[in-house]
Design a protein around this motif. Structure first.
Motif, PDB file in Angstrom:
ATOM      1  N   LEU A  77       0.827  -1.207   0.000  1.00  0.00           N
ATOM      2  CA  LEU A  77       0.000   0.000   0.000  1.00  0.00           C
ATOM      3  C   LEU A  77       0.862   1.257   0.000  1.00  0.00           C
ATOM      4  CD1 LEU A  77      -2.713   1.434   0.212  1.00  0.00           C
ATOM      5  CD2 LEU A  77      -2.670   1.020   2.682  1.00  0.00           C
ATOM      6  N   LEU A  78       1.862   1.289   0.877  1.00  0.00           N
ATOM      7  CA  LEU A  78       2.746   2.453   0.954  1.00  0.00           C
ATOM      8  C   LEU A  78       3.524   2.632  -0.339  1.00  0.00           C
ATOM      9  CD1 LEU A  78       3.992   4.746   2.601  1.00  0.00           C
ATOM     10  CD2 LEU A  78       5.674   3.111   3.478  1.00  0.00           C
ATOM     11  N   SER A  79       4.020   1.549  -0.906  1.00  0.00           N
ATOM     12  CA  SER A  79       4.804   1.635  -2.144  1.00  0.00           C
ATOM     13  C   SER A  79       3.954   2.132  -3.299  1.00  0.00           C
ATOM     14  CB  SER A  79       5.402   0.268  -2.477  1.00  0.00           C
ATOM     15  OG  SER A  79       6.219  -0.200  -1.425  1.00  0.00           O
ATOM     16  N   PHE A  80       2.713   1.659  -3.385  1.00  0.00           N
ATOM     17  CA  PHE A  80       1.813   2.104  -4.436  1.00  0.00           C
ATOM     18  C   PHE A  80       1.531   3.602  -4.315  1.00  0.00           C
ATOM     19  CE2 PHE A  80      -2.500   2.698  -6.213  1.00  0.00           C
ATOM     20  CZ  PHE A  80      -2.311   2.182  -7.482  1.00  0.00           C
ATOM     21  N   ASN A  81       1.296   4.064  -3.084  1.00  0.00           N
ATOM     22  CA  ASN A  81       1.006   5.475  -2.870  1.00  0.00           C
ATOM     23  C   ASN A  81       2.223   6.349  -3.175  1.00  0.00           C
ATOM     24  OD1 ASN A  81      -0.879   7.502  -2.057  1.00  0.00           O
ATOM     25  ND2 ASN A  81       0.253   7.734  -0.155  1.00  0.00           N
ATOM     26  N   VAL A  82       3.397   5.900  -2.757  1.00  0.00           N
ATOM     27  CA  VAL A  82       4.623   6.646  -3.059  1.00  0.00           C
ATOM     28  C   VAL A  82       4.840   6.704  -4.573  1.00  0.00           C
ATOM     29  CG1 VAL A  82       7.144   6.653  -2.842  1.00  0.00           C
ATOM     30  CG2 VAL A  82       5.718   6.183  -0.845  1.00  0.00           C
ATOM     31  N   GLY A  83       4.557   5.603  -5.260  1.00  0.00           N
ATOM     32  CA  GLY A  83       4.685   5.589  -6.713  1.00  0.00           C
ATOM     33  C   GLY A  83       3.766   6.605  -7.367  1.00  0.00           C
ATOM     34  N   ILE A  84       2.536   6.729  -6.840  1.00  0.00           N
ATOM     35  CA  ILE A  84       1.607   7.734  -7.353  1.00  0.00           C
ATOM     36  C   ILE A  84       2.178   9.132  -7.166  1.00  0.00           C
ATOM     37  CG2 ILE A  84      -0.637   8.822  -6.923  1.00  0.00           C
ATOM     38  CD1 ILE A  84      -1.785   6.069  -6.433  1.00  0.00           C
ATOM     39  N   GLU A  85       2.737   9.398  -5.979  1.00  0.00           N
ATOM     40  CA  GLU A  85       3.283  10.735  -5.708  1.00  0.00           C
ATOM     41  C   GLU A  85       4.464  11.049  -6.619  1.00  0.00           C
ATOM     42  OE1 GLU A  85       1.311  12.292  -3.924  1.00  0.00           O
ATOM     43  OE2 GLU A  85       0.313  10.463  -3.280  1.00  0.00           O
ATOM     44  N   ILE A  86       5.351  10.085  -6.800  1.00  0.00           N
ATOM     45  CA  ILE A  86       6.517  10.318  -7.653  1.00  0.00           C
ATOM     46  C   ILE A  86       6.081  10.549  -9.100  1.00  0.00           C
ATOM     47  CG2 ILE A  86       8.626   9.306  -8.567  1.00  0.00           C
ATOM     48  CD1 ILE A  86       8.822  10.204  -5.667  1.00  0.00           C
ATOM     49  N   GLY A  87       5.150   9.738  -9.572  1.00  0.00           N
ATOM     50  CA  GLY A  87       4.644   9.933 -10.927  1.00  0.00           C
ATOM     51  C   GLY A  87       3.969  11.283 -11.088  1.00  0.00           C
ATOM     52  N   GLN A  88       3.236  11.694 -10.063  1.00  0.00           N
ATOM     53  CA  GLN A  88       2.571  12.996 -10.095  1.00  0.00           C
ATOM     54  C   GLN A  88       3.585  14.129 -10.152  1.00  0.00           C
ATOM     55  OE1 GLN A  88      -1.040  13.766  -7.471  1.00  0.00           O
ATOM     56  NE2 GLN A  88       0.508  14.916  -6.363  1.00  0.00           N
ATOM     57  N   LEU A  89       4.643  14.044  -9.336  1.00  0.00           N
ATOM     58  CA  LEU A  89       5.680  15.083  -9.330  1.00  0.00           C
ATOM     59  C   LEU A  89       6.442  15.113 -10.654  1.00  0.00           C
ATOM     60  CD1 LEU A  89       7.086  14.691  -5.699  1.00  0.00           C
ATOM     61  CD2 LEU A  89       5.611  16.506  -6.584  1.00  0.00           C
ATOM     62  N   LEU A  90       6.707  13.954 -11.217  1.00  0.00           N
ATOM     63  CA  LEU A  90       7.391  13.912 -12.515  1.00  0.00           C
ATOM     64  C   LEU A  90       6.563  14.605 -13.579  1.00  0.00           C
ATOM     65  CD1 LEU A  90       8.777  10.242 -12.550  1.00  0.00           C
ATOM     66  CD2 LEU A  90      10.105  12.350 -12.326  1.00  0.00           C
ATOM     67  N   PHE A  91       5.267  14.353 -13.576  1.00  0.00           N
ATOM     68  CA  PHE A  91       4.390  14.976 -14.574  1.00  0.00           C
ATOM     69  C   PHE A  91       4.320  16.486 -14.376  1.00  0.00           C
ATOM     70  CE2 PHE A  91       0.129  16.502 -15.764  1.00  0.00           C
ATOM     71  CZ  PHE A  91       0.177  16.240 -17.121  1.00  0.00           C
ATOM     72  N   VAL A  92       4.132  16.931 -13.129  1.00  0.00           N
ATOM     73  CA  VAL A  92       4.051  18.367 -12.854  1.00  0.00           C
ATOM     74  C   VAL A  92       5.352  19.056 -13.251  1.00  0.00           C
ATOM     75  CG1 VAL A  92       3.904  20.097 -11.017  1.00  0.00           C
ATOM     76  CG2 VAL A  92       2.328  18.170 -11.042  1.00  0.00           C
ATOM     77  N   GLY A  93       6.493  18.450 -12.891  1.00  0.00           N
ATOM     78  CA  GLY A  93       7.775  19.042 -13.239  1.00  0.00           C
ATOM     79  C   GLY A  93       7.986  19.138 -14.740  1.00  0.00           C
ATOM     80  N   ALA A  94       7.643  18.066 -15.451  1.00  0.00           N
ATOM     81  CA  ALA A  94       7.822  18.063 -16.911  1.00  0.00           C
ATOM     82  C   ALA A  94       6.890  19.079 -17.575  1.00  0.00           C
ATOM     83  CB  ALA A  94       7.559  16.663 -17.465  1.00  0.00           C
ATOM     84  N   LEU A  95       5.648  19.175 -17.101  1.00  0.00           N
ATOM     85  CA  LEU A  95       4.697  20.111 -17.692  1.00  0.00           C
ATOM     86  C   LEU A  95       5.097  21.560 -17.405  1.00  0.00           C
ATOM     87  CD1 LEU A  95       2.076  20.140 -19.313  1.00  0.00           C
ATOM     88  CD2 LEU A  95       0.810  20.204 -17.149  1.00  0.00           C
ATOM     89  N   ALA A  96       5.528  21.826 -16.169  1.00  0.00           N
ATOM     90  CA  ALA A  96       5.957  23.182 -15.826  1.00  0.00           C
ATOM     91  C   ALA A  96       7.174  23.586 -16.655  1.00  0.00           C
ATOM     92  CB  ALA A  96       6.276  23.269 -14.334  1.00  0.00           C
TER      93      ALA A  96
END
Length: 328
Positions: free
Chosen positions: A261-280
């Motif tokens: 559960l923790l690993s899945f949630n951390v993966g979501i956060e990392i993917g979210q940050l990667l997308f935000v960083g790339a889009l910005a």
């Protein structure tokens, strides 16, 4: 010009599914005496070759397979006898390249161990571990979390809206944090069984949150300041229910529930940050290269968000209506 461009984007994106990690599914449930129940579900297609599972040669068929149609897919079920067990054995899925798809493997052993693996290409082998590994669980569910957020078009459009709403990096950090806290809370609570799943209306509600952001953004810079972090946190609660429904389909390893559960949630956060960083970064580079690129990209993003949100609201609302009429 902007509306025509957005229309082309919508026509291309409309057939996309927002959450499905893979259209094919292989489930193997272990019982006593090394007997296993196998379920293989794959989309029915007459235009291209269908994927097929390749199981260990040490296994023999006890019964089946039986075949039936399930919606737009074909489902096969049969029983195996594997005298040497499945630990240390290899499983492959062929035909993925020709069908341009992926397959999800879910294995439940008699001792309670569970494994989930996403197969993306031909000749990719999943070897069932002989000894439970916490590190393997972390890696596996972390990757699934990253992949889910990066292929979930509705979640990506929502995060795009958060980026456009922020007038500064401080505001962006606050809104992203509020969204993270919200979806993490419901993901954990549902996955641990503390609150029930309400998947029937979640997909429609997620589309509604995107539509809300698109409407706010359409008012321009002044209107965007009306959205505060508590609202974003509430929206995060709704998106977390969507994440939880996906994780329920994947399944959590019984011996490492919290780790998965923790690993899945951390993966979501990392993917979210990667997308935000790339889009910005993309927005910043375009503004430096072209003077009018900022307003153009903003309008394209807002029209896309609004158009897709309306499409999803109508599509998912119609699906819920049909389901309700079916039960009556």
């Amino acid at each position: 010009m902007i509306r025509l461009l957005c229309l082309l984007i919508l026509l291309y994106a409309a057939p996309c599914f927002a959450h499905k990690l893979a259209p094919s599914l292989l489930e193997i449930d272990g019982g006593k005496s090394q007997q296993f129940n196998v379920l293989w579900r794959t989309p029915a297609s007459s235009e291209q070759a269908s994927p097929e599972p390749v199981l260990p040669e040490t296994c023999s068929v006890l019964a089946g397979p039986t075949q039936r149609a399930v919606g737009t897919a074909i489902e096969y079920q049969w029983q195996l006898k594997c005298l040497q067990g499945l630990e240390g054995q290899d499983i492959q899925i062929t035909g993925l390249t020709a069908s341009r798809t992926a397959a999800l493997i879910k294995i439940s052993l008699a001792d309670g161990r569970q494994y989930t693996q996403l197969i993306r290409r031909d000749n990719q082998t999943f070897r069932i571990p002989t000894v439970p590994s916490a590190l393997a669980v972390v890696e596996q569910y972390f990757v699934l979390g990253v992949e889910h957020i990066l292929i979930g078009l509705d979640h990506l459009l929502f995060v795009t809206g958060l980026l456009l709403l922020a007038a500064s990096w401080r505001q962006l950090t606050l809104t992203i944090t509020a969204f993270t806290v919200g979806h993490s809370a419901t993901l954990v609570l549902v996955s641990l069984g503390i609150i029930p799943q309400v998947a029937a209306w979640v997909e429609l509600a997620i589309a509604a949150t995107i539509l809300y952001l698109a409407v706010e953004l359409s008012y321009g810079a002044a209107g965007t300041r009306r959205v505060r972090w508590p609202i974003v946190a509430v929206f995060g609660l709704i998106h977390g229910l969507g994440f939880a429904s996906v994780l329920a389909e994947l399944g959590l390893p019984q011996s490492d529930v919290l780790t998965g559960l923790l690993s899945f949630n951390v993966g979501i956060e990392i993917g979210q940050l990667l997308f935000v960083g790339a889009l910005a970064l993309a927005f910043m580079l375009l503004r430096q290269l072209f003077a009018g690129a900022g307003p153009l990209m903003r309008n394209v993003a807002v029209y896309t968000m609004g158009g897709m949100a309306v499409f999803w609201c109508l599509d998912r609302g119609y699906g819920m209506l049909l389901s309700s009429l079916y039960y009556f």
